[in-house]
Design a protein around this motif. Structure first.
Motif, PDB file in Angstrom:
ATOM      1  N   PRO A  37      -4.615   4.187  16.490  1.00 49.32           N
ATOM      2  CA  PRO A  37      -4.218   4.436  15.087  1.00 49.32           C
ATOM      3  C   PRO A  37      -4.476   3.098  14.199  1.00 49.32           C
ATOM      4  CG  PRO A  37      -2.250   4.505  16.588  1.00 49.32           C
ATOM      5  CD  PRO A  37      -3.467   4.059  17.456  1.00 49.32           C
ATOM      6  N   ALA A  38      -4.772   3.349  12.961  1.00 50.58           N
ATOM      7  CA  ALA A  38      -5.277   2.403  12.045  1.00 50.58           C
ATOM      8  C   ALA A  38      -3.890   1.405  11.574  1.00 50.58           C
ATOM      9  CB  ALA A  38      -5.554   2.881  10.669  1.00 50.58           C
ATOM     10  N   THR A  39      -4.069   0.280  11.720  1.00 49.87           N
ATOM     11  CA  THR A  39      -2.996  -0.501  11.162  1.00 49.87           C
ATOM     12  C   THR A  39      -2.923  -0.805   9.730  1.00 49.87           C
ATOM     13  OG1 THR A  39      -3.237  -1.775  13.431  1.00 49.87           O
ATOM     14  CG2 THR A  39      -2.093  -2.910  11.762  1.00 49.87           C
ATOM     15  N   ARG A  40      -1.997  -0.755   9.225  1.00 46.56           N
ATOM     16  CA  ARG A  40      -1.946  -0.895   7.756  1.00 46.56           C
ATOM     17  C   ARG A  40      -1.738  -2.688   7.338  1.00 46.56           C
ATOM     18  NH1 ARG A  40       3.121   2.285   5.825  1.00 46.56           N
ATOM     19  NH2 ARG A  40       3.211   0.220   4.498  1.00 46.56           N
ATOM     20  N   ALA A  41      -2.596  -3.037   6.562  1.00 44.49           N
ATOM     21  CA  ALA A  41      -2.873  -4.262   6.292  1.00 44.49           C
ATOM     22  C   ALA A  41      -1.225  -4.816   5.716  1.00 44.49           C
ATOM     23  CB  ALA A  41      -3.685  -4.534   5.181  1.00 44.49           C
ATOM     24  N   SER A  42      -0.578  -4.009   5.153  1.00 47.73           N
ATOM     25  CA  SER A  42       0.760  -4.523   4.627  1.00 47.73           C
ATOM     26  C   SER A  42       1.571  -4.597   5.786  1.00 47.73           C
ATOM     27  CB  SER A  42       1.327  -3.377   3.706  1.00 47.73           C
ATOM     28  OG  SER A  42       1.598  -2.001   4.318  1.00 47.73           O
ATOM     29  N   ASP A  43       1.243  -4.334   7.019  1.00 49.07           N
ATOM     30  CA  ASP A  43       2.230  -4.333   8.011  1.00 49.07           C
ATOM     31  C   ASP A  43       1.755  -5.773   8.721  1.00 49.07           C
ATOM     32  OD1 ASP A  43       3.379  -1.962   8.015  1.00 49.07           O
ATOM     33  OD2 ASP A  43       2.000  -1.075   9.423  1.00 49.07           O
ATOM     34  N   LEU A  44       0.686  -6.283   8.392  1.00 50.64           N
ATOM     35  CA  LEU A  44       0.143  -7.687   8.987  1.00 50.64           C
ATOM     36  C   LEU A  44       0.121  -8.725   8.049  1.00 50.64           C
ATOM     37  CD1 LEU A  44      -3.021  -6.278  10.402  1.00 50.64           C
ATOM     38  CD2 LEU A  44      -1.190  -6.577  11.619  1.00 50.64           C
ATOM     39  N   ILE A  45       0.101  -8.638   6.698  1.00 50.86           N
ATOM     40  CA  ILE A  45      -0.070  -9.873   5.790  1.00 50.86           C
ATOM     41  C   ILE A  45       1.176  -9.390   4.685  1.00 50.86           C
ATOM     42  CG2 ILE A  45      -2.134 -10.540   6.205  1.00 50.86           C
ATOM     43  CD1 ILE A  45      -3.191  -8.993   3.912  1.00 50.86           C
ATOM     44  N   GLN A  46       1.474 -10.272   4.006  1.00 47.23           N
ATOM     45  CA  GLN A  46       2.556 -10.138   2.942  1.00 47.23           C
ATOM     46  C   GLN A  46       1.522 -10.587   1.588  1.00 47.23           C
ATOM     47  OE1 GLN A  46       6.415 -11.620   3.081  1.00 47.23           O
ATOM     48  NE2 GLN A  46       6.681 -11.304   1.023  1.00 47.23           N
ATOM     49  N   LEU A  47       1.454  -9.520   0.659  1.00 43.37           N
ATOM     50  CA  LEU A  47       0.876  -9.946  -0.629  1.00 43.37           C
ATOM     51  C   LEU A  47       1.848  -9.838  -1.675  1.00 43.37           C
ATOM     52  CD1 LEU A  47      -2.547  -7.652  -0.153  1.00 43.37           C
ATOM     53  CD2 LEU A  47      -2.049 -10.454   0.398  1.00 43.37           C
ATOM     54  N   ASP A  48       1.888 -10.640  -2.617  1.00 36.38           N
ATOM     55  CA  ASP A  48       2.564 -10.656  -3.636  1.00 36.38           C
ATOM     56  C   ASP A  48       2.365  -9.310  -4.570  1.00 36.38           C
ATOM     57  OD1 ASP A  48       3.428 -13.200  -3.117  1.00 36.38           O
ATOM     58  OD2 ASP A  48       2.005 -14.098  -4.840  1.00 36.38           O
ATOM     59  N   PRO A  49       3.511  -8.743  -5.003  1.00 34.63           N
ATOM     60  CA  PRO A  49       3.364  -7.430  -5.646  1.00 34.63           C
ATOM     61  C   PRO A  49       2.353  -7.345  -7.009  1.00 34.63           C
ATOM     62  CG  PRO A  49       5.586  -8.176  -5.382  1.00 34.63           C
ATOM     63  CD  PRO A  49       4.794  -9.229  -4.844  1.00 34.63           C
ATOM     64  N   GLU A  50       2.395  -8.409  -7.636  1.00 31.51           N
ATOM     65  CA  GLU A  50       1.493  -8.600  -8.847  1.00 31.51           C
ATOM     66  C   GLU A  50      -0.246  -8.743  -8.184  1.00 31.51           C
ATOM     67  OE1 GLU A  50       2.890 -12.933  -8.326  1.00 31.51           O
ATOM     68  OE2 GLU A  50       3.997 -10.559  -8.278  1.00 31.51           O
ATOM     69  N   VAL A  51      -0.212  -9.169  -7.150  1.00 31.74           N
ATOM     70  CA  VAL A  51      -1.652  -9.202  -6.568  1.00 31.74           C
ATOM     71  C   VAL A  51      -2.182  -7.833  -6.120  1.00 31.74           C
ATOM     72  CG1 VAL A  51      -2.994  -9.989  -4.583  1.00 31.74           C
ATOM     73  CG2 VAL A  51      -1.647 -11.481  -5.480  1.00 31.74           C
ATOM     74  N   ILE A  52      -1.176  -6.967  -5.723  1.00 29.72           N
ATOM     75  CA  ILE A  52      -1.247  -5.591  -4.990  1.00 29.72           C
ATOM     76  C   ILE A  52      -1.604  -4.730  -6.403  1.00 29.72           C
ATOM     77  CG2 ILE A  52      -0.301  -3.549  -4.029  1.00 29.72           C
ATOM     78  CD1 ILE A  52      -1.417  -5.307  -2.042  1.00 29.72           C
ATOM     79  N   THR A  53      -0.739  -5.148  -7.604  1.00 27.75           N
ATOM     80  CA  THR A  53      -0.943  -4.140  -8.685  1.00 27.75           C
ATOM     81  C   THR A  53      -2.180  -4.710  -9.366  1.00 27.75           C
ATOM     82  OG1 THR A  53       1.692  -4.345  -8.901  1.00 27.75           O
ATOM     83  CG2 THR A  53       0.009  -3.907 -10.851  1.00 27.75           C
TER      84      THR A  53
END
Length: 92
Positions: free
Chosen positions: A46-62
């Protein structure tokens, strides 16, 4: 999944299922796991979600999402470019 799927009640007798032992399970219609089976088998990881591996600031994702539907590819490209520009500086 449709709304109808969510409204359906399972007809599974969960209590009876929980009470079963391994010996009670009928495997007669299950193909044997022999060499021929494994010769034709395909390993699927199964693919691993990046959000499970790293934490990005909400404004970066936005910000990345605002760049378009391929924002995940863009994030990967930006990270790859950073690695290329910084060599093995982070190894250690």
């Amino acid at each position: 999944m449709s709304v109808n799927d969510l409204n359906n009640t399972s007809r599974t007798d969960w209590a009876a299922l929980e009470a079963m032992t391994d010996e009670d399970i009928d495997y007669s219609d299950t193909p044997p796991l022999n060499d021929k089976f494994f010769e034709n088998a395909t390993l699927r990881i199964p693919a691993t979600r990046a959000s499970d591996l790293i934490q990005l600031d909400p404004e970066v994702i936005t910000w990345f999402r605002e760049q378009g539907t391929e924002y995940k590819t863009l994030i990967n490209s930006v990270l790859r470019r950073y690695i290329e520009n910084n060599g093995d500086r982070g190894a250690g």
